[in-house]
Design a protein around this motif. Structure first.
Motif, PDB file in Angstrom:
ATOM      1  N   LEU A 164       0.858  -1.168   0.000  1.00 46.20           N
ATOM      2  CA  LEU A 164       0.000   0.000   0.000  1.00 46.20           C
ATOM      3  C   LEU A 164       0.901   1.226   0.000  1.00 46.20           C
ATOM      4  CD1 LEU A 164      -2.558  -1.308   2.554  1.00 46.20           C
ATOM      5  CD2 LEU A 164      -3.197  -0.398   0.326  1.00 46.20           C
ATOM      6  N   VAL A 165       0.519   2.224  -0.726  1.00 44.52           N
ATOM      7  CA  VAL A 165       1.276   3.471  -0.713  1.00 44.52           C
ATOM      8  C   VAL A 165       0.362   4.537  -0.114  1.00 44.52           C
ATOM      9  CG1 VAL A 165       2.510   5.169  -2.076  1.00 44.52           C
ATOM     10  CG2 VAL A 165       2.525   2.764  -2.770  1.00 44.52           C
ATOM     11  N   TRP A 166       0.785   5.036   1.024  1.00 41.03           N
ATOM     12  CA  TRP A 166      -0.012   6.056   1.711  1.00 41.03           C
ATOM     13  C   TRP A 166       0.667   7.409   1.512  1.00 41.03           C
ATOM     14  CZ3 TRP A 166      -1.063   3.582   7.223  1.00 41.03           C
ATOM     15  CH2 TRP A 166      -1.951   2.499   7.049  1.00 41.03           C
ATOM     16  N   ARG A 167      -0.156   8.395   1.242  1.00 38.71           N
ATOM     17  CA  ARG A 167       0.385   9.739   1.129  1.00 38.71           C
ATOM     18  C   ARG A 167      -0.474  10.670   1.956  1.00 38.71           C
ATOM     19  NH1 ARG A 167       1.734   9.371  -4.124  1.00 38.71           N
ATOM     20  NH2 ARG A 167      -0.257  10.142  -4.814  1.00 38.71           N
ATOM     21  N   GLY A 168       0.176  11.543   2.695  1.00 39.95           N
ATOM     22  CA  GLY A 168      -0.601  12.464   3.511  1.00 39.95           C
ATOM     23  C   GLY A 168       0.260  13.575   4.041  1.00 39.95           C
ATOM     24  N   PRO A 169      -0.342  14.510   4.740  1.00 37.82           N
ATOM     25  CA  PRO A 169       0.411  15.648   5.274  1.00 37.82           C
ATOM     26  C   PRO A 169       1.368  15.216   6.389  1.00 37.82           C
ATOM     27  CG  PRO A 169      -1.884  15.754   5.957  1.00 37.82           C
ATOM     28  CD  PRO A 169      -1.769  14.609   5.015  1.00 37.82           C
ATOM     29  N   THR A 170       2.396  16.011   6.625  1.00 36.19           N
ATOM     30  CA  THR A 170       3.429  15.677   7.595  1.00 36.19           C
ATOM     31  C   THR A 170       2.867  15.410   8.993  1.00 36.19           C
ATOM     32  OG1 THR A 170       4.570  17.418   6.386  1.00 36.19           O
ATOM     33  CG2 THR A 170       5.786  16.341   8.143  1.00 36.19           C
ATOM     34  N   SER A 171       1.914  16.215   9.415  1.00 34.75           N
ATOM     35  CA  SER A 171       1.362  16.063  10.765  1.00 34.75           C
ATOM     36  C   SER A 171       0.712  14.689  10.910  1.00 34.75           C
ATOM     37  CB  SER A 171       0.334  17.162  11.034  1.00 34.75           C
ATOM     38  OG  SER A 171      -0.711  17.049  10.084  1.00 34.75           O
ATOM     39  N   TRP A 172       0.096  14.249   9.834  1.00 39.60           N
ATOM     40  CA  TRP A 172      -0.557  12.938   9.831  1.00 39.60           C
ATOM     41  C   TRP A 172       0.494  11.829   9.985  1.00 39.60           C
ATOM     42  CZ3 TRP A 172       0.462   9.474   5.796  1.00 39.60           C
ATOM     43  CH2 TRP A 172      -0.350   8.318   5.760  1.00 39.60           C
ATOM     44  N   GLN A 173       1.620  12.031   9.306  1.00 43.27           N
ATOM     45  CA  GLN A 173       2.658  11.005   9.356  1.00 43.27           C
ATOM     46  C   GLN A 173       3.191  10.812  10.766  1.00 43.27           C
ATOM     47  OE1 GLN A 173       6.486  12.080   8.471  1.00 43.27           O
ATOM     48  NE2 GLN A 173       7.217   9.978   8.632  1.00 43.27           N
ATOM     49  N   GLN A 174       3.313  11.926  11.507  1.00 44.25           N
ATOM     50  CA  GLN A 174       3.824  11.809  12.876  1.00 44.25           C
ATOM     51  C   GLN A 174       2.896  10.945  13.723  1.00 44.25           C
ATOM     52  OE1 GLN A 174       4.151  15.931  13.687  1.00 44.25           O
ATOM     53  NE2 GLN A 174       6.188  16.100  12.742  1.00 44.25           N
ATOM     54  N   ARG A 175       1.608  11.084  13.510  1.00 47.45           N
ATOM     55  CA  ARG A 175       0.653  10.288  14.275  1.00 47.45           C
ATOM     56  C   ARG A 175       0.724   8.814  13.866  1.00 47.45           C
ATOM     57  NH1 ARG A 175      -4.634  14.099  15.311  1.00 47.45           N
ATOM     58  NH2 ARG A 175      -3.468  15.626  16.506  1.00 47.45           N
ATOM     59  N   VAL A 176       0.895   8.584  12.550  1.00 47.34           N
ATOM     60  CA  VAL A 176       1.024   7.210  12.083  1.00 47.34           C
ATOM     61  C   VAL A 176       2.251   6.554  12.715  1.00 47.34           C
ATOM     62  CG1 VAL A 176       1.465   5.752  10.076  1.00 47.34           C
ATOM     63  CG2 VAL A 176      -0.199   7.600   9.927  1.00 47.34           C
ATOM     64  N   ASP A 177       3.368   7.277  12.734  1.00 47.97           N
ATOM     65  CA  ASP A 177       4.583   6.742  13.344  1.00 47.97           C
ATOM     66  C   ASP A 177       4.373   6.432  14.814  1.00 47.97           C
ATOM     67  OD1 ASP A 177       5.951   6.782  11.030  1.00 47.97           O
ATOM     68  OD2 ASP A 177       7.035   8.668  11.412  1.00 47.97           O
ATOM     69  N   ALA A 178       3.696   7.352  15.501  1.00 49.94           N
ATOM     70  CA  ALA A 178       3.440   7.137  16.926  1.00 49.94           C
ATOM     71  C   ALA A 178       2.633   5.861  17.131  1.00 49.94           C
ATOM     72  CB  ALA A 178       2.701   8.340  17.515  1.00 49.94           C
ATOM     73  N   LEU A 179       1.688   5.636  16.244  1.00 48.34           N
ATOM     74  CA  LEU A 179       0.858   4.437  16.370  1.00 48.34           C
ATOM     75  C   LEU A 179       1.711   3.173  16.171  1.00 48.34           C
ATOM     76  CD1 LEU A 179      -1.833   2.950  16.601  1.00 48.34           C
ATOM     77  CD2 LEU A 179      -2.136   3.305  14.140  1.00 48.34           C
ATOM     78  N   PHE A 180       2.537   3.172  15.116  1.00 55.66           N
ATOM     79  CA  PHE A 180       3.357   1.970  14.875  1.00 55.66           C
ATOM     80  C   PHE A 180       4.390   1.760  15.970  1.00 55.66           C
ATOM     81  CE2 PHE A 180       1.768   2.090  10.427  1.00 55.66           C
ATOM     82  CZ  PHE A 180       1.338   0.780  10.370  1.00 55.66           C
ATOM     83  N   ASP A 181       4.767   2.829  16.649  1.00 58.65           N
ATOM     84  CA  ASP A 181       5.731   2.688  17.741  1.00 58.65           C
ATOM     85  C   ASP A 181       5.075   2.288  19.053  1.00 58.65           C
ATOM     86  OD1 ASP A 181       7.704   3.332  16.037  1.00 58.65           O
ATOM     87  OD2 ASP A 181       7.854   5.456  16.609  1.00 58.65           O
ATOM     88  N   SER A 182       3.743   2.194  19.063  1.00 58.01           N
ATOM     89  CA  SER A 182       3.060   2.006  20.353  1.00 58.01           C
ATOM     90  C   SER A 182       3.220   0.600  20.900  1.00 58.01           C
ATOM     91  CB  SER A 182       1.566   2.328  20.197  1.00 58.01           C
ATOM     92  OG  SER A 182       0.978   1.378  19.335  1.00 58.01           O
ATOM     93  N   GLY A 183       3.710  -0.327  20.106  1.00 58.20           N
ATOM     94  CA  GLY A 183       4.037  -1.649  20.662  1.00 58.20           C
ATOM     95  C   GLY A 183       3.001  -2.719  20.447  1.00 58.20           C
ATOM     96  N   GLY A 184       1.829  -2.376  19.900  1.00 56.25           N
ATOM     97  CA  GLY A 184       0.837  -3.420  19.639  1.00 56.25           C
ATOM     98  C   GLY A 184       1.286  -4.296  18.475  1.00 56.25           C
ATOM     99  N   THR A 185       0.641  -5.464  18.311  1.00 56.56           N
ATOM    100  CA  THR A 185       1.019  -6.323  17.183  1.00 56.56           C
ATOM    101  C   THR A 185       0.398  -5.797  15.887  1.00 56.56           C
ATOM    102  OG1 THR A 185      -0.851  -7.740  17.642  1.00 56.56           O
ATOM    103  CG2 THR A 185       1.272  -8.398  18.561  1.00 56.56           C
ATOM    104  N   LEU A 186      -0.731  -5.067  16.007  1.00 56.07           N
ATOM    105  CA  LEU A 186      -1.391  -4.418  14.863  1.00 56.07           C
ATOM    106  C   LEU A 186      -1.474  -5.337  13.637  1.00 56.07           C
ATOM    107  CD1 LEU A 186       0.357  -0.936  15.248  1.00 56.07           C
ATOM    108  CD2 LEU A 186      -1.972  -1.504  15.945  1.00 56.07           C
ATOM    109  N   ASN A 187      -1.990  -6.536  13.875  1.00 56.40           N
ATOM    110  CA  ASN A 187      -2.018  -7.534  12.802  1.00 56.40           C
ATOM    111  C   ASN A 187      -2.894  -7.139  11.633  1.00 56.40           C
ATOM    112  OD1 ASN A 187      -0.231  -9.284  13.958  1.00 56.40           O
ATOM    113  ND2 ASN A 187      -1.803 -10.315  15.170  1.00 56.40           N
ATOM    114  N   ALA A 188      -3.901  -6.319  11.876  1.00 59.67           N
ATOM    115  CA  ALA A 188      -4.799  -5.943  10.796  1.00 59.67           C
ATOM    116  C   ALA A 188      -4.343  -4.672  10.084  1.00 59.67           C
ATOM    117  CB  ALA A 188      -6.219  -5.771  11.320  1.00 59.67           C
ATOM    118  N   LEU A 189      -3.077  -4.318  10.274  1.00 52.00           N
ATOM    119  CA  LEU A 189      -2.507  -3.196   9.523  1.00 52.00           C
ATOM    120  C   LEU A 189      -1.309  -3.714   8.739  1.00 52.00           C
ATOM    121  CD1 LEU A 189      -2.428  -0.232  12.076  1.00 52.00           C
ATOM    122  CD2 LEU A 189      -3.763  -0.364   9.989  1.00 52.00           C
TER     123      LEU A 189
END
Lengths: 335, 523
Positions: free
Chosen positions: B39-64
């Motif tokens: 998947l190729v996601w494109r979005g504003p910088t502020s959005w990216q910071q939140r996405v990074d925070a989510l991936f860093d949160s430590g969950g397994t996030l299997n459905a992502l």
């Protein structure tokens, strides 16, 4: 690599399953019976498989019999209990006699089982040949199993001191457990007024269906259920009783199935004991020590090697050499 | 970092554009030359910071999907390339979803709910998921969130929760009822009318409760958090589970050899069938024992072994419950053999004159969809799966010792006495230790691989249609594998008949020993 006598090595099933609940009665496994050995290790035999170490056996005595336990023969000091069926099948009971000559500082190996094969390095050794002198790193083949011999740089006097210290801790007549040829720590003191029964935990009469005729549990006894599995296998639930009879300590067998030995001779009735005598219950050895005995000594008696036993089971193939003697170990059945 | 967007476009082939709720972000499903999907996601910088925070949160996030590459970045826009877990993910297709087996549907929703739970736990809300923003993998039945909308901090308002979870009502409805989702308002009124529910067909147990929890943020029944949703899904899952049933047939016979005076074989089984709430559990223990020793001794030993083993199994179930047995069926089966061995040794110790014998012992422990084996001696356990016989045990005979030693059995082949000489058994003399009680044999055929833990503790997974056969040597000594495999298709559905066929065949051959067979059909 597994440790020598399964020391501290519990089968994983025992942490998953409550065996007492499945039995319907409780077994008392005294942790003291699996405490670390208190005599120093003088040497070790490392069991090899495809050249890799898979088990090790301590030598803690200067005069020990090696092999397997077969109930019609006397117990051995070093019991190779981690072998697979076919390896055990080609092992004598006893197989060899290992001793340490203090003066020369040599370890000597005698074969005592004529029908079972023994090789040191590639040299065949038979019961007719004089003892072989072992050196560090020697590859010894007993039956079809290879071992590496590793003597340690420990003086025998240190071992004697440790045995002495343990014996002098005895406050009256005491039975000491022996492992690998040395007194290892667990002991039980005897009482003049009470016979001591040696055995294992068993349910009270009637606790299981159709067991009303079973004997009640004894009041004074040494419960040996806590021994390692390979040791307690040949111990009966009521195995033997030690009593002071006419001012002499005696041992009498109680089990019709499992044998009792004194100085490695099977007994069938009550036998008098002397300080220093060795009692065997199944495959397990004990030393009886009575400080009040006039002849009491902290020294060990020399091993009386049994007349060479023409032990055999099946027919060993002729012309076997150590390289053929290695069976295909890739089909190992057990863990 | 400066690689231009064009090079990305060259590397990947675009498959489809995923709908996005916010106008300033996009998501595309693409494929590389090897067929891997990204998947190729494109979005504003502020959005990216939140996405990074989510991936860093430590969950397994299997459905992502997993971020694998940061794409070109301009002052106010970033690109992230994410890899799909497998190459079968495609845009959600409602027709395929409707045809999906309901139990797979619930499992897919459970997977999605788990990831949603992790997102909420990390403090973010999704602002709703639409089904057009999902990817679906038909072979595995998994769902993937294909576009991550503007992540907003979770505020704990019922509406925020509802926005993220109402998709579950829609997806469950589509799958269970196989027609269009009527919309929230319509569904609310449907759920308030029992006869309307019956007419529409919202009758699966657990389904109306789930719909009511997801359909509206208001009212007492609304789920207040993802935990409540996951519980609703778990209940729905339990209702759909149909545990394997064990059909059993057994027969033991004295045989017709003139020197056989009594039947020293025994066999037995217990099946426990319980429902705790809707949670069904089926467990069973099955064993065959072939007595050894004098006339009465062998018979006593084998029957005592079977009785002790069955009661030890029941004690284990009573004490531990079904779950540990399900997790480690072989460990428990071997413990049953160990306890049985000790019981025989006690009998030999306290009544030595009547108990000089011993017995072979092969036991099978079934717990739900898992099976374990314990084995001592020369009885056998065999699994027949997809018309293929798989021997689960290895005989403890003198012949197998000779084989290991690389020695021949004095040229008599299969008739050599060493094949009938047992090297291990449960004895009334000595108790067996763990090393001498086998689990599942190491020599398994290709395609049926079990690791050491599974062979000695864990056991193996059962499938519907499996047939398990336990036999004493009087049966498998006369009826070999080939002959058995000819009988199986004839009596596939009737274990008792298969049992009778095995025994009858060994009687026809006037076998030398008592013959026993126990057959379990798993369905």
């Amino acid at each position: 690599m597994k440790t020598g006598q399964n020391e501290g090595c519990l089968n994983p099933i025992e942490s998953l399953v409550d065996l007492d609940a499945m039995r319907g009665w409780e077994e008392y496994r005294d942790p003291a019976l699996q405490a670390p050995h208190r005599s120093p290790e003088l040497a070790e035999l490392v069991q090899l498989q495809h050249g890799d170490p898979v088990a090790r056996y301590s030598i803690r005595g200067t005069d020990v019999l090696l092999g397997r336990f077969q109930s019609q023969y006397a117990p051995v000091d070093v019991h190779f209990h981690q072998l697979q069926d076919h390896q055990t099948y080609r092992l004598g009971a006893p197989h060899a006699h290992l001793r340490y000559e203090d003066e020369e500082g040599d370890w000597l190996l005698d074969v005592v089982s004529p029908r079972a094969h023994t090789f040191i390095a590639q040299r065949s050794l038979t019961h007719l040949q004089p003892a072989a002198v072992l050196s560090d790193g020697d590859l010894i083949t007993l039956g079809v199993t290879k071992f590496r011999f590793r003597p340690h740089d420990i003086s025998n006097s240190r071992r004697l001191k440790s045995q002495k210290a343990q014996l002098s801790g005895a406050d009256g007549p005491t039975l000491f457990l022996k492992r690998s040829g040395g007194i290892c720590g667990p002991h039980c003191q005897l009482d003049k007024d009470q016979p001591l029964v040696l055995g294992r935990s068993f349910p009270a009469p009637g606790q299981l269906p159709n067991t009303d005729h079973w004997p009640p549990r004894d009041l004074v006894w040494w419960d040996l259920s806590g021994l390692y599995d390979f040791e307690r296998r040949f111990i009966a639930f009521r195995h033997a009783v030690i009593t002071l009879y006419k001012d002499r300590w005696t041992v009498a067998p109680l089990s019709a199935r499992q044998r009792t030995f004194v100085n490695r001779i099977a007994i069938s009735g009550r036998v008098a004991l002397q300080s220093g005598d060795e009692i065997g219950l199944g495959s397990v050895l004990f030393r009886f020590y009575d400080p009040d005995d006039a002849d009491a000594t902290e020294e060990e008696r020399p091993q009386h090697v049994p007349a060479v036993v023409d032990w055999s089971e099946g027919h060993p193939p002729s012309n076997i050499t150590p390289s053929d003697a290695t069976p295909d170990e890739s089909t190992t059945e057990n863990e | 970092m400066s690689s231009p967007l064009d090079s990305l476009k060259q590397k990947y082939r675009q498959l489809s554009e995923i709908e996005y709720s916010s106008t300033d972000s996009t998501s595309e499903l693409v494929e590389d030359a090897d067929g891997h999907r990204y998947l190729v996601w494109r979005g504003p910088t502020s959005w990216q910071q939140r996405v990074d925070a989510l991936f860093d949160s430590g969950g397994t996030l299997n459905a992502l999907p997993r971020p694998v590459q940061r794409g070109p970045k301009t002052d106010d826009e970033v690109t992230i390339v994410l890899r799909c877990p497998n190459r079968h993910f495609e845009p959600f297709d409602v027709w395929k979803w409707r045809n999906l087996d309901s139990i797979c549907c619930v499992r897919a929703l459970q997977g999605l709910a788990k990831t949603l739970h992790e997102i909420h736990d990390a403090g973010w809300a999704l602002d709703g998921i639409k089904r057009s923003q999902l990817l679906y993998s038909p072979p595995t039945g998994e769902l993937l969130i294909a576009s991550l909308p503007t992540l907003a901090p979770l505020d704990g308002e019922p509406e925020t929760i509802w926005r993220d979870i109402h998709i579950f009502a829609e997806l469950a409805y589509q799958n269970f009822l196989e027609h269009d989702y009527p919309g929230g308002h319509q569904l609310v009124s449907l759920l308030q009318d029992r006869s309307a529910m019956a007419d529409t067909g919202i009758t699966s147990p657990g389904l109306p409760q789930l719909l009511a929890g997801c359909v509206t943020p208001y009212g007492d029944l609304a789920y207040r958090d993802v935990d409540a949703l996951r519980e609703g899904l778990a209940n729905l899952h339990i209702e759909l589970l149909r545990p394997l049933a064990y059909q059993v047939g057994s027969r033991s016979t004295l045989g017709n050899h003139i020197f056989r005076q009594n039947n020293q074989d025994s066999c037995g089984h217990v099946v426990v069938d319980t429902s705790r709430g809707s949670r069904k559990m089926r467990l069973g223990f099955f064993c065959v024992a072939d007595g050894i020793g004098g006339i009465d001794d062998g018979e006593r030993a084998s029957s005592l072994a079977v009785e002790t083993a069955c009661s030890a199994f029941l004690r284990a179930w009573n004490h531990h419950g079904g779950q540990p047995l399900h997790a480690h069926p072989t460990a428990f089966a071997r413990a049953v053999a160990r306890v049985t061995s000790q019981r025989l040794a006690l009998e030999g110790c306290f009544a030595p004159k009547q108990n000089r014998g011993g017995t072979t012992f092969t036991g099978l422990l079934l717990a739900g969809d898992r099976a374990g084996i314990c084995h001592v001696g020369d009885s056998r356990a065999m699994l027949i799966r997809d018309s293929r016989p798989i021997l689960l045990t290895r005989d403890h005979t003198l012949a197998s010792i000779y084989e290991r030693l690389g020695e021949s059995t004095s040229g008599n082949g299969k008739n050599d006495a060493s094949h009938r000489t047992i090297a291990r058994f449960l004895s009334t003399g000595t108790e067996l230790d763990w090393r001498r009680i086998d689990g599942i044999t190491k020599s398994l055929p290709e395609g049926f691989d079990l690791d050491v833990d599974q062979r000695t503790l864990g056991g193996f997974q059962l499938k519907r249609g499996d047939i398990l056969v336990l036999t004493s040597d009087g049966a498998h000594g006369e009826v070999d594998e080939r002959e058995l495999m000819r009988m199986v298709p004839l009596h596939r559905d009737e274990p008792q008949k298969l049992c009778d066929a095995i025994i009858d065949r060994s009687l026809e051959k006037v076998g030398r020993d008592n013959a026993t067979a126990l057959v379990i059909a798993v369905r």
